[in-house]
Design an enzyme around this catalytic site. Structure first.
Site, PDB file in Angstrom:
ATOM      1  N   SER A 281     -40.507  64.897 -18.575  1.00  0.00           N
ATOM      2  CA  SER A 281     -39.722  63.628 -18.349  1.00  0.00           C
ATOM      3  C   SER A 281     -38.449  64.416 -19.479  1.00  0.00           C
ATOM      4  O   SER A 281     -37.870  64.951 -18.986  1.00  0.00           O
ATOM      5  CB  SER A 281     -40.436  62.432 -18.974  1.00  0.00           C
ATOM      6  OG  SER A 281     -39.553  61.576 -18.878  1.00  0.00           O
ATOM      7  N   ASP A 304     -41.519  66.380 -13.624  1.00  0.00           N
ATOM      8  CA  ASP A 304     -41.053  65.370 -13.657  1.00  0.00           C
ATOM      9  C   ASP A 304     -39.895  65.019 -14.488  1.00  0.00           C
ATOM     10  O   ASP A 304     -39.654  64.038 -15.129  1.00  0.00           O
ATOM     11  CB  ASP A 304     -41.995  64.060 -13.697  1.00  0.00           C
ATOM     12  CG  ASP A 304     -41.908  63.133 -12.407  1.00  0.00           C
ATOM     13  OD1 ASP A 304     -41.225  63.556 -11.489  1.00  0.00           O
ATOM     14  OD2 ASP A 304     -42.630  62.171 -12.565  1.00  0.00           O
ATOM     15  N   HIS A 361     -45.129  58.798 -12.415  1.00  0.00           N
ATOM     16  CA  HIS A 361     -44.534  59.614 -13.523  1.00  0.00           C
ATOM     17  C   HIS A 361     -45.608  59.928 -14.671  1.00  0.00           C
ATOM     18  O   HIS A 361     -45.452  60.550 -15.395  1.00  0.00           O
ATOM     19  CB  HIS A 361     -43.371  58.779 -14.171  1.00  0.00           C
ATOM     20  CG  HIS A 361     -42.423  59.484 -15.073  1.00  0.00           C
ATOM     21  ND1 HIS A 361     -41.971  60.698 -14.850  1.00  0.00           N
ATOM     22  CD2 HIS A 361     -42.079  59.245 -16.211  1.00  0.00           C
ATOM     23  CE1 HIS A 361     -41.125  61.153 -15.713  1.00  0.00           C
ATOM     24  NE2 HIS A 361     -41.254  60.294 -16.839  1.00  0.00           N
TER      25      HIS A 361
END
Length: 436
Positions: A281, A304, A361
């Site tokens: 992330s 991600d 996620h």
């Protein structure tokens, strides 16, 4: 903020909402017992699958906020009675998760502790380092609202496969909580009782100070803050690597935490020609920034990735191979388009992208293993895929990519097909309709 890479926000929000529906705290805890931990015997971070036992220890160099702080995972000597560390290291991190959503510390600390306080990381705390040649190195960067221990399923697997992994705890105010030390202003008088130390590993002359997540101020533009943070995060990854390089050289490096691990055993343990950076992330954006800043990183793996914090001009400056491993439910066209800019900046076929079907996620951090099926899906901590299948695909594809671009003499090339998305649980490239 959840859409922008926050790790805990949705979880904390749901906990707060549910806590308000009960008549008191006991009602709230009973609700979570019914929904989350009724099958707790089946929950837990999965043990690593590689040929090496895994040890871990924390290192803090320089007690100030400018110092480096990371958890090191490494191949270790097998021990039958090894102590396993708590997944959440201490109460301050529960408070950080509460403060992240500005909810009551007392109640949320009880809930977080009930749900997650008993879980252990499947590694030997301060286990003896296993001497077996030189191991390649991976620096790992956590996501927004996370901290150094929350990706242990990935980090322990890499260590079990013969890597030394430093999971950095960032001090850019993007972690939900972290801490450092300052000097005691004065010693207590002899006839006064000394206050108890909150951390048994803290030195006598220092006082622990906590740093919590910094929220956006009313009317504040997000990009300047995140751009500043991603640059600091990359610098912290580089600083962690520099610390490991000095430890590898045999230099006596003082660990502020005074752990039982013998850091001198790591002398000449690392293959400093084979170094990678990896993150999830916000940590994925940190991967790109770190690759741009330091050529010691030979390749990067972005899980991600949230690309928003990066400057536009950075894309043409990144020369190393990058592997984007995405979830099926998080990405959007604008974010994918930023990833594709890295493709266009390189004339070689170094940039790869795959999407793991049925993932969300939060399929990359450990939370996906620590909640029951129902509550995990409600909180979007689990996708439709079995979490173990999802993390295995992520880890095996990562290992194949690391072998290819670090020049490792391993058998990870058995998973080369995963890099191309050739598996019934994978999508080559992305499931997102891209902007033409």
């Amino acid at each position: 903020m959840y859409a922008n890479g926050g790790l805990i926000q949705l979880l904390a929000k749901k906990i707060y909402q549910w806590s308000r529906t009960g008549s008191d705290q006991r009602c709230t805890l009973s609700l979570f017992a019914a929904m989350g931990n009724s099958c707790s015997n089946n929950l837990g971070i999965p043990p690593a699958k590689g040929p090496n036992a895994v040890g871990c220890s924390d290192f803090m160099m320089d007690h100030t906020v400018e110092g480096t702080f990371f958890r090191l995972y490494y191949p270790c000597v097998v021990s039958d009675n090894a102590e396993k560390p708590d997944w959440i290291p201490c109460k301050g991190y529960f408070y950080g998760l509460a403060d992240f959503m500005k909810i009551n510390r007392g109640l949320s600390e009880k809930i977080f502790n009930y749900l997650f306080g008993s879980f252990k990381i499947p590694a030997a705390l301060n286990g003896s380092y296993k001497q077996n040649g030189k191991y390649p190195v991976v620096i790992f960067s956590h996501g927004l609202g996370a901290f150094r221990t929350l990706y242990s399923a990935i980090c322990t697997e890499l260590a079990s496969q013969g890597f030394i992994v430093a999971s950095v705890e960032h001090r850019d105010e993007s972690a939900s909580a972290t801490y450092f030390y300052h000097q005691k202003p004065q010693e207590p008088k002899k006839d006064e009782a000394s206050p108890p130390k909150p951390n048994p590993e803290a030195p006598e002359n220092l006082v622990e100070e906590w740093m919590y997540y910094r929220s956006l101020k009313p009317g504040e533009s997000e990009f300047p803050l995140r751009n500043k943070q991603v640059k600091q995060r990359a610098d912290e990854c580089i600083k962690a690597l520099d610390t490991l390089i000095q430890i590898n050289s045999g230099k006596n490096m003082e660990n502020v935490l005074q752990t039982e691990f013998d850091w001198t055993t790591l002398e000449n343990s690392m293959d400093l020609c084979r170094i990678a950076v990896m993150g999830h992330s916000f940590g994925g954006a940190t991967v790109v920034e770190a690759l741009c800043k330091d050529v010691n990183f030979k390749c990067g793996i972005a899980l991600d990735a949230w690309m928003f914090p990066l400057d536009e001009e950075i894309y043409v400056r990144v020369k190393q191979p990058i592997f984007f491993i995405n979830s099926e439910k998080f990405q959007w066209a604008g974010n994918i388009s930023r990833m594709r800019k890295l493709d266009s900046s390189s004339t070689s076929m170094q940039r790869k992208m795959i999407t793991i079907k049925g993932t969300v996620h939060q399929s990359f951090p450990d939370f996906t293993f620590l909640t029951g099926n129902w509550i995990g899906k409600i909180l979007k901590l689990k996708g439709e895929i079995d979490p173990q299948v999802g993390i295995d695909l992520c880890n095996r594809a990562s290992l194949a990519f690391l072998q290819r671009h670090l020049g490792l003499n391993k058998d990870f090339n058995q998973w080369d097909h995963l890099i191309e998305g050739k598996d019934h649980n994978l999508i080559p490239g992305t499931n997102v309709t891209e902007i033409s």
